[in-house]
Design an enzyme around this catalytic site. Structure first.
Site, PDB file in Angstrom:
ATOM      1  N   ASP A  11       0.869  -1.171   0.000  1.00  0.00           N
ATOM      2  CA  ASP A  11       0.000   0.000   0.000  1.00  0.00           C
ATOM      3  C   ASP A  11       0.912   1.229   0.000  1.00  0.00           C
ATOM      4  OD1 ASP A  11      -2.395   1.631   0.472  1.00  0.00           O
ATOM      5  OD2 ASP A  11      -1.590   1.857   2.500  1.00  0.00           O
ATOM      6  N   ASP A  13      -0.182   5.222   0.926  1.00  0.00           N
ATOM      7  CA  ASP A  13      -0.443   6.179   1.998  1.00  0.00           C
ATOM      8  C   ASP A  13      -0.646   5.448   3.326  1.00  0.00           C
ATOM      9  OD1 ASP A  13      -0.551   8.620   0.347  1.00  0.00           O
ATOM     10  OD2 ASP A  13      -2.343   7.700  -0.505  1.00  0.00           O
ATOM     11  N   ASP A 170      -1.630  -0.980   6.000  1.00  0.00           N
ATOM     12  CA  ASP A 170      -1.806  -0.365   7.318  1.00  0.00           C
ATOM     13  C   ASP A 170      -3.253  -0.287   7.770  1.00  0.00           C
ATOM     14  OD1 ASP A 170      -2.198   1.703   5.211  1.00  0.00           O
ATOM     15  OD2 ASP A 170      -2.555   3.003   6.918  1.00  0.00           O
TER      16      ASP A 170
END
Length: 216
Positions: A11, A13, A170
């Site tokens: 991922d 951001d 995240d």
């Protein structure tokens, strides 16, 4: 030294890049355009992860506004581009982890819900564009995370079974995408989890620093 995963998909951001302040500023400039109050960055953090339209939708809903999003999005995208390189930074450990994985000849890819046109300039600005053999944005395919199709698509591009690759993220969006793709997932504690209980997930690792990937 070999690595247990023949492909690692990241991922962007909240996993590789701390971009929350820039995304929040773009969103707040958009709210101001429509005479709506700014919101704290901490609030915006709870909305990041499901793509730009969903981000704006949540902000305008929270402001009790029924303005047509089709009228809002062009202005938001202008602000998003203007704020893209305002103050992003790589999280600690990102570059050493990417360097070490590259040294082990592990192909690396990015799967983000960020519009794909915004990904290249951001990676170049941060000096990490050359680490990634493939980049998929939130508008690259008809489906985006938390659907697992983007992860399956990337795995297929490298002729790797989804079950053999590793997703690193995240948020609850990343976790659900990995589960849907039946792909092992490693998660970071420092990102934008958006309600994901990091202590009670089926992950191969929950990390404070990406360099912990090297111990898998």
């Amino acid at each position: 030294m070999s690595y247990p995963y023949p492909l690692v998909i990241f991922d962007l951001d909240g996993t590789l890049v701390d971009s929350a302040a820039d995304i929040a500023e773009a969103l707040n400039r958009t709210l101001e355009d429509w005479q709506l109050p700014r919101v704290p960055e901490a609030t915006v953090l709870t909305w990041i992860g499901d793509g730009v339209r969903r981000l704006v939708e949540q902000a305008f809903t929270a402001a009790h506004s029924d303005i047509d999003l089709a009228k809002v999005m062009p202005g938001f995208m202008r602000h998003y581009e203007a704020c893209l390189l305002r103050s992003p930074r790589l999280f600690d450990g990102v570059v050493p982890a990417l360097q070490a994985l590259q040294a082990r000849n592990v192909p690396l890819a990015i799967c983000t819900n960020k519009p794909v046109a915004m990904v290249g300039p951001l990676l170049a600005h941060l000096g990490v564009q050359d680490y990634f053999a493939k980049v998929l944005g939130g508008d690259s395919l008809p489906e985006r995370k938390p659907n697992g199709e983007p992860l399956r698509h990337i795995a297929a591009a490298f002729d790797v079974a989804p079950e053999a690759a590793l997703m690193v993220g995240d948020s609850i969006t990343d976790y659900r995408a990995a589960v849907d793709a039946r792909m092992p997932v490693a998660l970071v504690r420092y990102g934008y989890p958006r309600g994901l209980d990091l202590e009670n997930v089926e992950a191969v690792a929950v990390m404070d620093n990406l360099q912990e990937l090297l111990d898998l």
